[in-house]
Design an enzyme around this catalytic site. Structure first.
Site, PDB file in Angstrom:
ATOM      1  N   ASP A 199       0.826  -1.200   0.000  1.00  0.00           N
ATOM      2  CA  ASP A 199       0.000   0.000   0.000  1.00  0.00           C
ATOM      3  C   ASP A 199       0.867   1.259   0.000  1.00  0.00           C
ATOM      4  O   ASP A 199       1.921   1.292   0.644  1.00  0.00           O
ATOM      5  CB  ASP A 199      -0.899  -0.010   1.247  1.00  0.00           C
ATOM      6  N   ASN A 239       1.409   3.382  -3.055  1.00  0.00           N
ATOM      7  CA  ASN A 239       1.944   3.845  -4.338  1.00  0.00           C
ATOM      8  C   ASN A 239       1.374   5.205  -4.740  1.00  0.00           C
ATOM      9  O   ASN A 239       2.111   6.106  -5.159  1.00  0.00           O
ATOM     10  CB  ASN A 239       1.639   2.833  -5.446  1.00  0.00           C
ATOM     11  N   ASN A 264     -10.241  -2.996  -7.056  1.00  0.00           N
ATOM     12  CA  ASN A 264      -9.428  -2.081  -7.867  1.00  0.00           C
ATOM     13  C   ASN A 264      -9.978  -1.870  -9.274  1.00  0.00           C
ATOM     14  O   ASN A 264      -9.601  -0.895  -9.952  1.00  0.00           O
ATOM     15  CB  ASN A 264      -7.985  -2.574  -7.963  1.00  0.00           C
TER      16      ASN A 264
END
Length: 234
Positions: A13, A15, A61
């Site tokens: 986690d 980015n 996502n």
């Protein structure tokens, strides 16, 4: 005394936040994050892990902007082409867990080719969670069990947890001893919900693109400081 460590799972986690902090577009954070991914895979090989499971792309996502999703799919293709030779060199077996049928044809084909190329390797198994959701995994398992019961292959009244786990995506793998989450968030995000029942959790404030082998070692040091009781009194 160092405890046996067979399986580490990672929620990669940060980015997007890394890119934002530098005034860059989010997709550049994903590209930078691949360096940390390569480093952690190398570290797993170096310490003799049996399994390393990485949360690459969640089922949620798909709701991100199409431009970002397209970039991530292309980055997957690029990374598989780039890293499969290294996986072969290090005897790493690649496996994918999740609903890969949702992937566009090219990334799906390239990823499955990588799985096939490394299928005979006998070292660390690298599990890539792509288009993965923990609840969906459990529902899929329940559906398969219902079908098996319907066909008379399974008796629901005698179903055990061990038997149930055989219908999950990571069938045959030990549950994660340690789950690492970067970026300072304190949640599972629908990741390995069944398998995480007795995992130790290490939360790192480091954003994924900045995560190094040294940070990975700190997580393992934390794990080795824990006393694992599994509900028992030691």
């Amino acid at each position: 005394m160092q405890k046996p460590l067979k399986h580490i799972a990672v929620i990669m986690d940060g980015n997007g936040r890394w890119a934002k902090s530098k005034g860059l577009e989010r997709f550049l954070g994903h590209r930078q994050g691949t360096r940390a991914t390569v480093a952690v895979v190398e570290a797993g090989v170096e310490i003799g892990l049996e399994h390393l499971t990485l949360f690459v792309f969640s089922s949620e996502n798909w709701q991100r902007p199409s431009k970002e999703v397209d970039y991530l799919m292309n980055l997957l293709v690029e990374m598989v082409a780039q890293e499969v030779p290294n996986l072969m060199k290090n005897n790493v077996k690649m496996r994918v867990i999740g609903d890969v049928s949702k992937l566009p044809e090219t990334p799906r084909k390239k990823i499955l080719e990588g799985v096939e190329q490394t299928s005979q390797n006998t070292g660390m198994q690298l599990n890539l969670a792509i288009s993965y959701g923990g609840r969906a995994e459990i529902v899929d398992a329940a559906r398969k069990i219902a079908e098996a019961a319907k066909e008379g292959k399974l008796n629901p009244e005698t179903l055990t947890e061990d038997e149930f786990s055989k219908y999950l995506y990571l069938e045959g793998a030990p549950d994660p001893d340690l789950i690492i989450r970067t970026g300072g968030e304190y949640r599972l995000s629908n990741y390995l919900l069944w398998q995480a029942a007795y995992s130790e959790f290490f939360i790192s404030d480091v954003l994924w693109p900045n995560f190094t082998k040294e940070d990975f070692a700190k997580a393992i040091e934390f794990y080795n400081s824990r006393q694992r009781r599994f509900g028992r009194v030691l």
